[in-house]
Design a protein around this motif. Structure first.
Motif, PDB file in Angstrom:
ATOM      1  N   VAL A  38       0.871  -1.175   0.000  1.00  0.00           N
ATOM      2  CA  VAL A  38       0.000   0.000   0.000  1.00  0.00           C
ATOM      3  C   VAL A  38       0.905   1.222   0.000  1.00  0.00           C
ATOM      4  O   VAL A  38       1.709   1.404   0.916  1.00  0.00           O
ATOM      5  CB  VAL A  38      -0.922   0.023   1.233  1.00  0.00           C
ATOM      6  N   SER A  39       0.799   2.041  -1.022  1.00  0.00           N
ATOM      7  CA  SER A  39       1.698   3.182  -1.154  1.00  0.00           C
ATOM      8  C   SER A  39       1.368   4.305  -0.178  1.00  0.00           C
ATOM      9  O   SER A  39       0.213   4.696  -0.018  1.00  0.00           O
ATOM     10  CB  SER A  39       1.654   3.740  -2.577  1.00  0.00           C
ATOM     11  N   VAL A  40       2.419   4.813   0.458  1.00  0.00           N
ATOM     12  CA  VAL A  40       2.303   5.999   1.310  1.00  0.00           C
ATOM     13  C   VAL A  40       3.342   7.022   0.853  1.00  0.00           C
ATOM     14  O   VAL A  40       3.903   7.764   1.649  1.00  0.00           O
ATOM     15  CB  VAL A  40       2.484   5.656   2.812  1.00  0.00           C
ATOM     16  N   TYR A  41       3.575   7.057  -0.438  1.00  0.00           N
ATOM     17  CA  TYR A  41       4.600   7.934  -1.014  1.00  0.00           C
ATOM     18  C   TYR A  41       3.965   9.003  -1.899  1.00  0.00           C
ATOM     19  O   TYR A  41       3.271   8.700  -2.866  1.00  0.00           O
ATOM     20  CB  TYR A  41       5.591   7.107  -1.829  1.00  0.00           C
ATOM     21  N   ASP A  42       4.200  10.266  -1.550  1.00  0.00           N
ATOM     22  CA  ASP A  42       3.777  11.408  -2.357  1.00  0.00           C
ATOM     23  C   ASP A  42       2.281  11.370  -2.662  1.00  0.00           C
ATOM     24  O   ASP A  42       1.848  11.590  -3.786  1.00  0.00           O
ATOM     25  CB  ASP A  42       4.586  11.464  -3.657  1.00  0.00           C
ATOM     26  N   LEU A  43       1.508  11.087  -1.628  1.00  0.00           N
ATOM     27  CA  LEU A  43       0.055  11.061  -1.729  1.00  0.00           C
ATOM     28  C   LEU A  43      -0.526  11.851  -0.562  1.00  0.00           C
ATOM     29  O   LEU A  43       0.153  12.086   0.434  1.00  0.00           O
ATOM     30  CB  LEU A  43      -0.471   9.620  -1.666  1.00  0.00           C
ATOM     31  N   GLN A  44      -1.770  12.235  -0.686  1.00  0.00           N
ATOM     32  CA  GLN A  44      -2.457  12.829   0.446  1.00  0.00           C
ATOM     33  C   GLN A  44      -3.184  11.732   1.219  1.00  0.00           C
ATOM     34  O   GLN A  44      -3.652  10.757   0.647  1.00  0.00           O
ATOM     35  CB  GLN A  44      -3.435  13.904  -0.024  1.00  0.00           C
ATOM     36  N   LEU A  45      -3.291  11.903   2.504  1.00  0.00           N
ATOM     37  CA  LEU A  45      -3.781  10.888   3.423  1.00  0.00           C
ATOM     38  C   LEU A  45      -5.047  10.144   2.991  1.00  0.00           C
ATOM     39  O   LEU A  45      -5.125   8.916   3.169  1.00  0.00           O
ATOM     40  CB  LEU A  45      -3.985  11.529   4.802  1.00  0.00           C
ATOM     41  N   PRO A  46      -6.065  10.810   2.440  1.00  0.00           N
ATOM     42  CA  PRO A  46      -7.281  10.071   2.092  1.00  0.00           C
ATOM     43  C   PRO A  46      -7.066   8.910   1.120  1.00  0.00           C
ATOM     44  O   PRO A  46      -7.780   7.904   1.208  1.00  0.00           O
ATOM     45  CB  PRO A  46      -8.174  11.151   1.468  1.00  0.00           C
ATOM     46  N   LYS A  47      -6.114   9.021   0.214  1.00  0.00           N
ATOM     47  CA  LYS A  47      -5.902   7.946  -0.752  1.00  0.00           C
ATOM     48  C   LYS A  47      -5.392   6.668  -0.092  1.00  0.00           C
ATOM     49  O   LYS A  47      -5.980   5.586  -0.303  1.00  0.00           O
ATOM     50  CB  LYS A  47      -4.934   8.403  -1.847  1.00  0.00           C
ATOM     51  N   PRO A  48      -4.316   6.700   0.710  1.00  0.00           N
ATOM     52  CA  PRO A  48      -3.906   5.479   1.406  1.00  0.00           C
ATOM     53  C   PRO A  48      -4.985   4.945   2.349  1.00  0.00           C
ATOM     54  O   PRO A  48      -5.116   3.722   2.500  1.00  0.00           O
ATOM     55  CB  PRO A  48      -2.654   5.909   2.184  1.00  0.00           C
ATOM     56  N   LEU A  49      -5.736   5.824   2.956  1.00  0.00           N
ATOM     57  CA  LEU A  49      -6.836   5.388   3.815  1.00  0.00           C
ATOM     58  C   LEU A  49      -7.866   4.594   3.013  1.00  0.00           C
ATOM     59  O   LEU A  49      -8.353   3.542   3.444  1.00  0.00           O
ATOM     60  CB  LEU A  49      -7.510   6.591   4.473  1.00  0.00           C
ATOM     61  N   GLN A  50      -8.193   5.102   1.842  1.00  0.00           N
ATOM     62  CA  GLN A  50      -9.148   4.417   0.974  1.00  0.00           C
ATOM     63  C   GLN A  50      -8.610   3.054   0.551  1.00  0.00           C
ATOM     64  O   GLN A  50      -9.339   2.055   0.557  1.00  0.00           O
ATOM     65  CB  GLN A  50      -9.421   5.268  -0.265  1.00  0.00           C
ATOM     66  N   ARG A  51      -7.322   3.012   0.192  1.00  0.00           N
ATOM     67  CA  ARG A  51      -6.731   1.755  -0.261  1.00  0.00           C
ATOM     68  C   ARG A  51      -6.687   0.715   0.862  1.00  0.00           C
ATOM     69  O   ARG A  51      -6.926  -0.470   0.641  1.00  0.00           O
ATOM     70  CB  ARG A  51      -5.326   2.016  -0.804  1.00  0.00           C
ATOM     71  N   MET A  52      -6.385   1.161   2.086  1.00  0.00           N
ATOM     72  CA  MET A  52      -6.369   0.234   3.203  1.00  0.00           C
ATOM     73  C   MET A  52      -7.774  -0.299   3.492  1.00  0.00           C
ATOM     74  O   MET A  52      -7.947  -1.480   3.817  1.00  0.00           O
ATOM     75  CB  MET A  52      -5.793   0.903   4.448  1.00  0.00           C
ATOM     76  N   ALA A  53      -8.759   0.572   3.347  1.00  0.00           N
ATOM     77  CA  ALA A  53     -10.139   0.143   3.541  1.00  0.00           C
ATOM     78  C   ALA A  53     -10.538  -0.883   2.484  1.00  0.00           C
ATOM     79  O   ALA A  53     -11.217  -1.873   2.783  1.00  0.00           O
ATOM     80  CB  ALA A  53     -11.083   1.352   3.496  1.00  0.00           C
ATOM     81  N   GLU A  54     -10.107  -0.665   1.251  1.00  0.00           N
ATOM     82  CA  GLU A  54     -10.400  -1.616   0.177  1.00  0.00           C
ATOM     83  C   GLU A  54      -9.729  -2.959   0.446  1.00  0.00           C
ATOM     84  O   GLU A  54     -10.317  -4.026   0.215  1.00  0.00           O
ATOM     85  CB  GLU A  54      -9.928  -1.042  -1.161  1.00  0.00           C
ATOM     86  N   LEU A  55      -8.498  -2.898   0.928  1.00  0.00           N
ATOM     87  CA  LEU A  55      -7.781  -4.131   1.263  1.00  0.00           C
ATOM     88  C   LEU A  55      -8.494  -4.870   2.389  1.00  0.00           C
ATOM     89  O   LEU A  55      -8.695  -6.094   2.318  1.00  0.00           O
ATOM     90  CB  LEU A  55      -6.348  -3.804   1.668  1.00  0.00           C
ATOM     91  N   ALA A  56      -8.884  -4.132   3.418  1.00  0.00           N
ATOM     92  CA  ALA A  56      -9.591  -4.745   4.547  1.00  0.00           C
ATOM     93  C   ALA A  56     -10.886  -5.401   4.084  1.00  0.00           C
ATOM     94  O   ALA A  56     -11.222  -6.519   4.499  1.00  0.00           O
ATOM     95  CB  ALA A  56      -9.877  -3.697   5.622  1.00  0.00           C
ATOM     96  N   GLU A  57     -11.612  -4.713   3.217  1.00  0.00           N
ATOM     97  CA  GLU A  57     -12.869  -5.267   2.718  1.00  0.00           C
ATOM     98  C   GLU A  57     -12.630  -6.558   1.943  1.00  0.00           C
ATOM     99  O   GLU A  57     -13.386  -7.525   2.080  1.00  0.00           O
ATOM    100  CB  GLU A  57     -13.576  -4.253   1.832  1.00  0.00           C
ATOM    101  N   SER A  58     -11.565  -6.583   1.157  1.00  0.00           N
ATOM    102  CA  SER A  58     -11.261  -7.791   0.387  1.00  0.00           C
ATOM    103  C   SER A  58     -10.935  -8.964   1.302  1.00  0.00           C
ATOM    104  O   SER A  58     -11.127 -10.123   0.935  1.00  0.00           O
ATOM    105  CB  SER A  58     -10.085  -7.529  -0.567  1.00  0.00           C
ATOM    106  N   LEU A  59     -10.460  -8.643   2.513  1.00  0.00           N
ATOM    107  CA  LEU A  59     -10.084  -9.675   3.481  1.00  0.00           C
ATOM    108  C   LEU A  59     -11.229 -10.055   4.415  1.00  0.00           C
ATOM    109  O   LEU A  59     -11.039 -10.826   5.350  1.00  0.00           O
ATOM    110  CB  LEU A  59      -8.880  -9.197   4.298  1.00  0.00           C
ATOM    111  N   GLY A  60     -12.393  -9.494   4.156  1.00  0.00           N
ATOM    112  CA  GLY A  60     -13.567  -9.895   4.921  1.00  0.00           C
ATOM    113  C   GLY A  60     -14.164  -8.855   5.834  1.00  0.00           C
ATOM    114  O   GLY A  60     -15.159  -9.122   6.515  1.00  0.00           O
TER     115      GLY A  60
END
Length: 349
Positions: A169-191
């Motif tokens: 999950v990238s935390v490079y040169d992004l604003q906080l909401p994007k990594p937050l969204q990606r982590m949420a998507e990952l969590a959802e995929s994991l159940g």
């Protein structure tokens, strides 16, 4: 958002230098690297999904498994974020315990006594123990364009990669909401149940905190905020380039103190290194200080030059999490605390 890119600067160099990504192994408060058996408690995740599992990560790599993984190994901060969504991570690597055996700040709400810890400090990863554990997937963040897995040692990364697929999950040169969204998507995929009331409410609170910070910054544009990190011999001042929290704060209108690009050149554009004698180089009204165990906390700084800083004398120093736990629950206080500091700050710098 900055479009600048880092110079050729190793992960070890960044870690050793401090500031944006932390301090070197010699400064890291760490426990032992022996195995700690067991798994973390979940917090209300729904029934695990059945059937095949697929996830495309921020490197563009698609991981495919026959079933949703349950033997997950993750960087500690990632595991803490997934824990907030009810996803159980059984093994971790990265700062998990402090020297006194307590949970590191990056462990969030996890019960660290129930985790298998493969390495508690930088460049420490017990590959043999990891192999015996039988991991199904390894998950970490990445702080560079190359997609290097954070806290996976360079020397053993190839051996580690052969044992299980990885997700970044990238935390490079992004604003906080994007990594937050990606982590949420990952969590959802994991159940994880992203429609669960606590999850929905946490996101609403995050959005409200962001709006509060935006309003505070707009009302008090004169309040200068400096992001610092303390080591025994030097003090680091982070610019907003690359850091997901600082880039977002700046986008919301916060007046971030920005060291010039030339001053940050030695660290690939992340931060400037100052001697303690020059810690007053940049006037600031509020100082947000690196809260990781590898750094010296404000209460423990003995340097006279620090104590004389106007923001310090005014009590306008708060914590900052340069590696925030990427759940809405954990990121909301970061916004609220900064908003409150700006709202209440006296112009002192």
């Amino acid at each position: 958002m900055s479009n600048a890119r880092t110079a050729r600067f190793s992960r070890r160099g960044l870690l050793a230098a401090g500031g944006a990504l932390g301090l070197g192994a010699v400064l890291t408060a760490c426990g032992d690297d022996d195995a700690k058996s067991g798994g973390s408690d979940t917090k209300g995740a729904g029934d695990a999904k059945s059937g095949p599992w697929t996830f495309k990560d921020d490197r563009g790599t698609t991981v495919k498994l026959d079933k949703v993984p349950t033997k997950i190994v993750a960087f500690t901060g990632v595991a803490a974020a997934l824990y907030d969504y009810g996803v159980e991570v059984k093994g971790v690597f990265g700062p998990t315990k402090t020297t006194d055996g307590k949970a590191d700040v990056q462990a969030g709400d996890m019960d660290v006594s129930k985790l298998t810890i493969f390495g508690n400090k930088f460049d420490s990863f017990n590959v043999e123990q990891y192999a015996a554990f039988g991991p199904e997937v390894l998950i970490s963040t990445t702080f560079d364009e190359a997609g290097s897995l954070w806290y996976v040692p360079e020397a053993s990364k190839d051996k580690i990669a052969k044992l299980a697929p990885s997700v970044a999950v990238s935390v490079y040169d992004l604003q906080l909401p994007k990594p937050l969204q990606r982590m949420a998507e990952l969590a959802e995929s994991l159940g994880a149940d992203m429609k669960a009331a606590p999850v929905v409410e946490a996101k609403k609170k995050f959005e409200a905190a962001a709006e509060r910070l935006r309003k505070a910054a707009k009302a008090r544009p004169e309040i200068r905020v400096l992001a610092g990190s303390a080591a025994p011999d030097v003090f680091y001042v982070s610019g907003s380039n690359f850091s997901i929290d600082l880039e977002y704060f700046k986008a919301l209108g916060v007046n971030i103190v920005e060291p010039p690009e030339e001053a940050k050149k030695a660290t690939g554009g992340w931060f400037e290194t100052l001697s303690w004698e020059n810690v007053d180089k940049y006037p600031a009204d509020v100082i947000i200080m690196d809260d990781r165990a590898s750094t010296i906390q404000p209460a423990d700084i003995t340097e006279a030059t620090w104590k004389q800083l106007p923001a310090v004398k005014a009590g306008q120093v708060i914590a900052r999490s340069p590696e925030p736990i990427l759940s809405y629950d954990k990121c909301t206080p970061l916004l609220d605390n900064l908003a409150e500091a700006i709202e209440k700050a006296k112009k002192v710098g």
